[in-house]
Design a protein around this motif. Structure first.
Motif, PDB file in Angstrom:
ATOM      1  N   UNK A   7       0.816  -1.215   0.000  1.00 22.37           N
ATOM      2  CA  UNK A   7       0.000   0.000   0.000  1.00 22.37           C
ATOM      3  C   UNK A   7       0.854   1.270   0.000  1.00 22.37           C
ATOM      4  N   UNK A   8       2.089   1.167  -0.457  1.00 24.51           N
ATOM      5  CA  UNK A   8       3.012   2.303  -0.393  1.00 24.51           C
ATOM      6  C   UNK A   8       2.486   3.492  -1.221  1.00 24.51           C
ATOM      7  N   UNK A   9       2.133   3.240  -2.481  1.00 28.94           N
ATOM      8  CA  UNK A   9       1.630   4.330  -3.342  1.00 28.94           C
ATOM      9  C   UNK A   9       0.305   4.865  -2.820  1.00 28.94           C
ATOM     10  N   UNK A  10      -0.569   3.954  -2.377  1.00 26.74           N
ATOM     11  CA  UNK A  10      -1.881   4.386  -1.869  1.00 26.74           C
ATOM     12  C   UNK A  10      -1.717   5.311  -0.665  1.00 26.74           C
ATOM     13  N   UNK A  11      -0.773   4.975   0.214  1.00 27.00           N
ATOM     14  CA  UNK A  11      -0.552   5.829   1.389  1.00 27.00           C
ATOM     15  C   UNK A  11       0.043   7.171   0.992  1.00 27.00           C
ATOM     16  N   UNK A  12       1.001   7.144   0.056  1.00 25.82           N
ATOM     17  CA  UNK A  12       1.633   8.400  -0.360  1.00 25.82           C
ATOM     18  C   UNK A  12       0.633   9.338  -1.027  1.00 25.82           C
ATOM     19  N   UNK A  13      -0.286   8.773  -1.808  1.00 23.33           N
ATOM     20  CA  UNK A  13      -1.232   9.596  -2.569  1.00 23.33           C
ATOM     21  C   UNK A  13      -2.537   9.830  -1.825  1.00 23.33           C
ATOM     22  N   UNK A  14      -2.618   9.339  -0.577  1.00 26.36           N
ATOM     23  CA  UNK A  14      -3.874   9.452   0.155  1.00 26.36           C
ATOM     24  C   UNK A  14      -4.198  10.882   0.556  1.00 26.36           C
ATOM     25  N   UNK A  15      -3.195  11.729   0.681  1.00 20.69           N
ATOM     26  CA  UNK A  15      -3.456  13.117   1.099  1.00 20.69           C
ATOM     27  C   UNK A  15      -4.302  13.850   0.080  1.00 20.69           C
ATOM     28  N   UNK A  16      -4.201  13.464  -1.194  1.00 13.47           N
ATOM     29  CA  UNK A  16      -4.998  14.132  -2.221  1.00 13.47           C
ATOM     30  C   UNK A  16      -6.489  13.904  -2.039  1.00 13.47           C
TER      31      UNK A  16
END
Length: 631
Positions: free
Chosen positions: A115-124
């Motif tokens: 879930x690395x990308x999902x966590x990084x892009x979750x702020x959007x």
């Protein structure tokens, strides 16, 4: 016996045979072997980190960013790591990585979760999650490799944070540009609104003037129609009477006309008969033989007699025509009066309705006038508000950033990484080995002084038995080690400079300081051996250990335990290291004078202690002739 003679005799004793000469040469090369090989092995280990095997494991499934585009940041990071060449990277599976760290196949492993990308892009999506990177190390393989791995992981984290932060800031600034465009459109609309409101204000003022005039005119109209209504209230009965009178007049006129018509007809008949009689008379006269002239005279006289009748006929015919016209006009008047009488009730009703409507119009116009006054005030406020809106949007537009693409990119990068470290080195060692050189040169110099007294005798027994001065004996015993110590540091500096390749900022000063350090260390070790005998060698080793832990050769000395602070301040090696750092990196400075002063104090103190030992040795005891411990 002089001190130089004593030192010369001791050196001659050591070089009397082939094996002693080899031993003497070996003693000179001991510091070289210790310091130069260590510095060579550790000259620049960071430049060889590409030989250090490391593994990276990525399980990232990717995620959609705010634009709907699928991104796999874990894959991007993995590709950058493998292609960077900083370490000997291997992309492996989780099991291979775990086994590799355990079996010392890989020094460390960086793991990127699913879930690395999902966590990084979750702020959007305003559902922020913190992305994690797993660092797996094994200190049983090598402690420093684990320490380096932590720094690498932190740098990877920092790089990813800067990249994602830069992208987020760039989107943020693009949003500002979008807002700028929309506000610009709103500002243009506000300009049009302000212009329209100004025109509306002008038109509303004109409308208000018209409404005022309408109110005034409608009031006048209502007053006039009221008067007209009052004046025509009796109109239906009056027109009825008029119609009746006109009908009677028309009937009377018709009778007169009929009588006149009969008279005119009778007059016409008379005229016809008279014309017949004249013709008959003319014929009869002609038939009677009356001459034509006489006939004409008679007819002329008859015509004269007939003239009043002709005139009366003309008058009768004219009167008949006029009476006929009068009868027709009276009839028309009667018919018109009848129509007027018939229409006057409707006219009266219409005037009444018109009066009532005019009254309503007057009241409505008055309300309209009042409303227009309010509308004028409102449109003025609208115009003022639209101007304020226009000016406010124009002023706000200036405050909204709208950078071009290069400026936006630079700004986003600055937001993501707002602080840059500008490393300004007052002095720079250059490499890891050069950074450790002051410590290991000092350490090697002490070891060199220590091993010298494995062969050298600290005090000359012959000089003591000959009754030489204790100071001369002590100085002579030290001079031999001093000469060999000077040889050691010269050979050591040559190897460190030319073979290992460490740059020295102040060569002559550094060599001179190294000679002072050697003279000091040999003086201290000489004093220990002279004063304590065999125990002095052990004490020299103890002092070596104490200085290793307290001199601050690797970490800053302030980081050592507080209990070791006094040792750092008292023992000489810390001052030797400090002096070497200044001379190797920046050249001589006034601060080095303190280091020189301390070393000179130890040098003199060692000689004085050796002199005291020589003084004691002048009195022979059983323990001196047959010591309990001999090395």
């Amino acid at each position: 016996m002089s001190s130089l003679r004593i030192a010369f005799n001791e050196l001659r004793r050591l070089s009397a045979g082939t094996l002693p000469k080899i031993a003497l040469i070996a003693l000179v090369f001991v510091p070289l072997l210790y310091a130069s090989f260590y510095l060579y092995a550790n000259f620049d280990p960071y430049s060889r980190l590409d030989k250090l095997p490391a593994a990276v494991v990525t399980s990232d499934a990717g995620a959609k960013d705010s634009t709907g585009q699928v991104r796999n940041v874990g894959r991007e990071v993995t590709d950058e790591l493998v292609g960077s060449g900083t370490f000997q990277w291997h992309e492996v599976s989780a099991d291979d990585a775990r086994n590799g760290v355990r079996d010392d196949k890989y020094s460390f492993v960086i793991g990127i979760p699913r879930d690395f990308s999902a966590a990084l892009l979750s702020s959007g999506d305003f559902q922020p999650q913190q992305a994690t990177i797993t660092l797996t190390t094994n200190d049983s393989n090598n402690y420093l490799s684990g320490t380096i791995a932590k720094q690498v992981a932190e740098q990877v984290r920092k790089t990813i944070a800067e990249k994602i932060g830069s992208e987020a800031a760039n989107r943020f600034l693009v949003g500002f540009s979008t807002i700028f465009g929309k506000i610009q459109e709103a500002s243009t609309g506000a300009n049009k609104l302000a212009d329209g409101a100004t025109q509306l204000k002008t038109g509303q003022a004109q409308l208000a003037d018209g409404a005022s005039q309408l109110a005034s005119g409608s009031a006048t109209l209502a007053t006039g129609l009221t008067t007209l209504k009052q004046g025509t209230a009796q109109l239906p009965s009056q027109t009825k009477q008029l119609a009746d009178g006109a009908s009677q007049v028309a009937a009377g006129n018709q009778k007169v006309s009929d009588a006149a018509s009969l008279a005119a007809k009778a007059s016409s008949d008379v005229q016809g008969k008279l014309d017949g009689y004249r013709t008959q008379l003319s014929q009869d006269l002609k038939n009677a033989g009356v001459p034509e002239a006489q006939v004409q005279d008679i007819l002329a006289k008859a015509d004269q007699l007939r003239s009043p009748v002709d005139q009366a006929n003309t008058t009768i015919q004219g009167a008949n025509s006029q009476l006929a016209t009068l009868a027709g006009g009276a009839r028309q008047v009667s018919e018109g009066a009848a129509k007027l009488a018939s229409a006057s009730p409707q006219l009266a009703d219409g005037i009444s309705q018109a009066s009532d409507g005019a009254n309503q119009l007057r009241d409505g116009a008055a309300k309209l006038n009042d409303g227009e006054k309010t509308a004028v005030t409102g449109t003025k406020q609208l115009a003022d508000g639209s101007v304020q809106l226009r000016d406010g949007l124009a002023a706000g537009l200036k405050e909204i950033p709208n950078p071009d693409d290069p400026t936006r990119t630079a700004t986003a990068n600055t937001i993501a990484d707002p602080v840059a470290v500008n490393s300004v080195g007052v002095a720079s060692a250059g490499t890891y080995g050069a950074g450790l050189a002051p410590f290991f040169i000092s350490l090697a110099t002490w070891i060199g002084a220590f091993v010298l007294f494995l062969l050298l005798r600290p005090l000359s027994t012959r000089a003591l038995t000959a009754g030489a001065s204790p100071f001369r004996v002590a100085l002579g015993g030290w001079l031999a080690s001093a000469l060999l110590g000077v040889a050691q540091v010269i050979v050591l500096f040559g190897a460190v400079t030319w073979l290992v390749g460490i740059h020295i900022a102040h060569p002559l000063g550094a060599i001179g300081f190294a000679i002072l350090v050697s003279l000091t260390f040999t003086s201290v070790v000489h004093a220990l051996n002279a004063f304590f005998g065999a125990v002095g060698k052990f004490l020299g080793l103890v002092l070596l250990v104490l200085q290793l832990v307290s001199a601050g050769g690797t970490f800053p000395w302030q980081t050592i335990p507080d209990a070791l602070y006094p040792l750092h301040i008292v023992l000489p090696m810390g001052y030797a290291i400090d002096g070497f750092r200044h001379l190797l990196y920046t050249g001589a400075s006034l601060k080095i004078l303190g280091d020189i002063g301390v070393l000179l104090a130890y040098l003199v103190g060692g000689i004085l202690l050796s002199t005291l030992a020589a003084r004691k040795r002048r009195m022979w005891t059983v323990s001196a002739l047959k010591p309990e411990l001999s090395l």
